[in-house]
Motif scaffolding. Structure first.
Motif, PDB file in Angstrom:
ATOM      1  N   SER A  47      -8.539  13.954  -3.436  1.00 40.42           N
ATOM      2  CA  SER A  47      -8.784  14.080  -2.002  1.00 40.42           C
ATOM      3  C   SER A  47     -10.255  14.424  -1.824  1.00 40.42           C
ATOM      4  O   SER A  47     -10.876  15.032  -2.697  1.00 40.42           O
ATOM      5  CB  SER A  47      -7.927  15.193  -1.378  1.00 40.42           C
ATOM      6  OG  SER A  47      -6.571  15.072  -1.731  1.00 40.42           O
ATOM      7  N   LEU A  55      -9.052  14.392   3.108  1.00 40.96           N
ATOM      8  CA  LEU A  55      -8.585  13.011   3.172  1.00 40.96           C
ATOM      9  C   LEU A  55      -8.089  12.589   1.796  1.00 40.96           C
ATOM     10  O   LEU A  55      -8.847  12.582   0.823  1.00 40.96           O
ATOM     11  CB  LEU A  55      -9.722  12.090   3.627  1.00 40.96           C
ATOM     12  CG  LEU A  55     -10.429  12.480   4.932  1.00 40.96           C
ATOM     13  CD1 LEU A  55     -11.544  11.490   5.243  1.00 40.96           C
ATOM     14  CD2 LEU A  55      -9.436  12.554   6.084  1.00 40.96           C
ATOM     15  N   HIS A  60       0.188  10.113   0.664  1.00 40.12           N
ATOM     16  CA  HIS A  60       0.018  11.286   1.516  1.00 40.12           C
ATOM     17  C   HIS A  60       1.192  12.256   1.443  1.00 40.12           C
ATOM     18  O   HIS A  60       1.063  13.407   1.826  1.00 40.12           O
ATOM     19  CB  HIS A  60      -0.171  10.847   2.973  1.00 40.12           C
ATOM     20  CG  HIS A  60      -1.513  10.264   3.254  1.00 40.12           C
ATOM     21  ND1 HIS A  60      -2.053   9.246   2.507  1.00 40.12           N
ATOM     22  CD2 HIS A  60      -2.432  10.549   4.205  1.00 40.12           C
ATOM     23  CE1 HIS A  60      -3.239   8.929   2.986  1.00 40.12           C
ATOM     24  NE2 HIS A  60      -3.488   9.700   4.019  1.00 40.12           N
ATOM     25  N   ASP A 278      -7.929   6.818   8.814  1.00 39.58           N
ATOM     26  CA  ASP A 278      -7.748   8.242   9.075  1.00 39.58           C
ATOM     27  C   ASP A 278      -8.513   8.587  10.342  1.00 39.58           C
ATOM     28  O   ASP A 278      -9.686   8.204  10.499  1.00 39.58           O
ATOM     29  CB  ASP A 278      -8.284   9.084   7.911  1.00 39.58           C
ATOM     30  CG  ASP A 278      -7.474   8.882   6.642  1.00 39.58           C
ATOM     31  OD1 ASP A 278      -6.276   9.175   6.664  1.00 39.58           O
ATOM     32  OD2 ASP A 278      -8.052   8.425   5.638  1.00 39.58           O
ATOM     33  N   SER A 316      -2.901   9.669  10.034  1.00 41.99           N
ATOM     34  CA  SER A 316      -3.008   8.552   9.098  1.00 41.99           C
ATOM     35  C   SER A 316      -2.351   7.333   9.737  1.00 41.99           C
ATOM     36  O   SER A 316      -1.189   7.386  10.139  1.00 41.99           O
ATOM     37  CB  SER A 316      -2.307   8.892   7.775  1.00 41.99           C
ATOM     38  OG  SER A 316      -2.257   7.759   6.932  1.00 41.99           O
ATOM     39  N   ARG A 355     -12.095   7.315   8.999  1.00 39.29           N
ATOM     40  CA  ARG A 355     -12.351   6.683   7.707  1.00 39.29           C
ATOM     41  C   ARG A 355     -11.473   5.448   7.619  1.00 39.29           C
ATOM     42  O   ARG A 355     -10.249   5.532   7.774  1.00 39.29           O
ATOM     43  CB  ARG A 355     -12.033   7.620   6.540  1.00 39.29           C
ATOM     44  CG  ARG A 355     -12.333   6.973   5.169  1.00 39.29           C
ATOM     45  CD  ARG A 355     -11.891   7.839   4.003  1.00 39.29           C
ATOM     46  NE  ARG A 355     -10.429   7.979   3.941  1.00 39.29           N
ATOM     47  CZ  ARG A 355      -9.772   8.493   2.882  1.00 39.29           C
ATOM     48  NH1 ARG A 355     -10.451   8.939   1.828  1.00 39.29           N
ATOM     49  NH2 ARG A 355      -8.463   8.587   2.895  1.00 39.29           N
TER      50      ARG A 355
END
Length: 419
Positions: A47, A55, A60, A278, A316, A355
Motif C-alpha cells: 500500500s 491506497l 482491498h 481511488d 474504490s 488515483r
C-alpha cells in the motif's frame, strides 16, 4: 572473477504475500531460508501513503473464512479490520439504484426478482455450500441453464459472481468455484492501514526469525543438479535444497525454469484485470454500488477502515476487465467516472485525492471448466514448489496465503529429508 554464493535450506523467489508466508512457514519449521524479490517486499499486497490516504496496490478486502485469515493467525499475524455494512449495499439494476439483497430476508422482499426467482434463490442461499458442492464441473452459465434460471435471477447471480470473483465473466468460470465464494461465511474485512499492515508484520516476523532478506534482487535463472537448486541474480548466486517460486504468475515461473513440465501456464487459466479509480474527499451519496448491465463496482473504504485522514472519505471504483477487453485507458476512465457520478462521489474541489490505474492485475490466473488448477506440488520430487493466487482451490488473496503456507511447509520438509 567468481561470483559470491550463499547457501540455504530453502530459497523463496518472490516476496509478495505467498512468498512472505512461505518464508516464515519454512523458517518456523527449522530451515534456513532466503527470500528475494525484484522490488520491495509485499507484491500487490503493498500500500502507498498519499497525503494520509492509504491506497492498496492490489486487493482491498480479506475474506474472514477463505483460508487466508487462518494462515495469518497461525503465524501470529492478526488482521485488524472492519466488515462493511451490507445494509448499505446498492445495485445498479437496469439504470435504477436499488438495495442489493444479501440476506434471506432481503431475497424474499427484494423487488428486483420475481416470485419464482426468489424461491429458487432462497433455496440455494439456505445451503450455498451444498449447492456449490453439487454443481459439478460445468460453467456457471451452463449450471444456470440446467437450473432453469430466469433472466432476472441470472442477472443477479452474474453481478454477484463478479463481486466475489473479481472476474468480468463469472458465467465462464466453474459454477462450483463461483458458488463456493458465495458460501464463504463471515464476510470480508477492510484492513486498517491497508494490506501494508499485513506485509509489514510478515516481513518483521521473517526478519526476526532469521530469514535472509534480499529485496531489489531479481532472479534471472534457475538451475538444478543433484545437490539442489541454484538461483542466479545479477551479482551473486543463491543455492538451496528446495525452492519456492512465488513471483508473479505461471509465466514468470516457467521463464525461470526454461520450460513448463507441469503445464502451469495452461492450467492456471487467464489472468484477471481491472481498471481502478481511488477517490478521496467528502462523503458521496452511496457507500456501495455494484453494476448489473455493466461490469462495475464501487465501495467506500474509509472511514470504515483506517485508510484516510480524519474527516475524509476514501472510495474504490472498479471496472472488471475481460481477458479480451481492448478498451482504452480513456474509455475505462470515463466508465469509472460515470459510475462514481451515479454514487454521488465528490468532484472538483470536494475531491482531495484521485488515483487512476488503467489496467492492473487482480490475479495471475482463474479457474476453468474441465481443467484442474495447479497445486504447486507438481514438481515436489525435484524440490521445487509454487505458490501464488493461481494455485489451489481458494481464490484471490486466500489462494496466495494458503498456497504459500503449503509450499513453505513442503519445501522445509523436503530440505530436511535431503540434507
Amino acid at each position: 572473477m567468481e561470483r559470491e554464493k550463499d547457501t540455504f535450506d530453502v530459497v523463496v523467489v518472490g516476496g509478495g504475500l505467498a512468498g512472505l508466508v512461505a518464508a516464515v512457514t519454512a523458517v518456523n519449521a527449522g530451515s534456513s531460508v532466503a527470500l528475494l524479490d525484484a522490488r520491495s517486499f509485499g507484491g500487490r499486497g503493498r500500500s502507498v501513503n498519499r497525503d494520509g490516504f492509504i491506497l492498496n496496490e492490489g486487493g482491498h478486502a480479506l475474506y474472514r473464512c477463505g483460508g487466508g485469515w487462518d494462515v495469518l493467525t497461525s503465524l501470529g499475524v492478526q488482521p485488524h479490520g472492519v466488515t462493511p455494512n451490507a445494509g448499505s449495499y446498492r445495485v445498479l439494476w437496469h439504470g435504477e439504484v436499488a438495495p442489493l439483497p444479501t440476506t434471506a430476508k432481503g431475497i424474499l422482499t427484494t423487488r428486483l426478482l420475481g416470485v419464482r426467482s426468489k424461491a429458487k434463490f432462497a433455496g440455494w442461499f439456505n445451503d450455498m455450500a451444498g449447492t456449490a458442492h453439487k454443481a459439478g464441473d460445468v460453467s456457471l452459465d451452463q449450471w444456470m441453464d440446467d437450473q432453469g434460471t430466469r433472466p432476472d435471477l441470472r442477472t443477479m447471480l452474474t453481478a454477484l459472481g463478479r463481486l466475489v470473483t473479481y472476474g468480468a465473466r463469472p458465467g465462464d468460470m466453474p459454477a462450483s468455484a463461483v458458488l463456493g465464494q458465495f458460501a464463504l461465511g463471515g464476510g470480508v474485512a477492510y484492513l486498517h492501514g491497508g494490506w501494508q499492515s499485513i506485509v509489514d508484520d510478515l516481513t518483521d516476523r521473517a526478519r526476526a526469525a532469521g530469514v535472509a532478506l534480499f529485496d531489489h534482487t531479481t532472479a534471472t535463472g534457475l538451475t538444478h543438479d543433484r545437490d539442489g537448486w541454484t538461483v542466479a541474480t545479477p551479482d551473486h548466486t543463491i543455492a538451496g535444497g528446495s525452492v519456492v517460486l512465488a513471483s508473479g504468475g505461471p509465466h514468470v515461473a516457467v521463464n525461470l525454469l526454461g520450460d513448463d513440465p507441469a503445464d502451469w501456464v495452461e492450467r492456471a487459466g487467464p489472468a484477471l484485470r481491472a481498471s481502478c479509480l481511488d477517490v478521496g474527499g467528502t462523503r458521496g451519496d452511496l457507500d456501495f454500488l455494484q453494476g448489473t448491465d455493466t461490469p462495475m463496482y464501487l465501495s467506500q473504504h474509509a472511514p470504515t477502515s483506517h485508510t484516510a485522514p480524519d474527516g475524509q472519505w476514501l472510495y474504490s471504483v472498479m471496472r472488471y476487465l475481460a481477458p479480451d477487453d481492448d478498451s482504452s485507458a480513456d474509455e475505462n476512465r470515463a466508465a469509472l467516472e460515470r459510475h462514481a457520478a451515479i454514487a454521488g462521489l465528490p468532484t472538483g474541489d470536494d475531491r482531495t485525492l484521485e488515483r487512476f490505474l488503467a489496467a492492473c492485475t487482480v490475479t495471475w490466473g482463474s479457474p476453468q471448466v474441465g481443467v484442474a488448477r495447479p497445486t504447486g506440488m507438481e514438481l515436489a520430487d525435484r524440490g521445487l514448489f509454487a505458490a501464488g493466487d493461481w494455485i489451489g482451490k481458494p481464490l484471490l488473496a486466500d489462494a496466495s496465503l494458503v498456497s504459500g503456507a503449503t509450499a513453505g511447509a513442503a519445501a522445509a520438509k523436503r530440505a530436511m529429508v535431503t540434507v
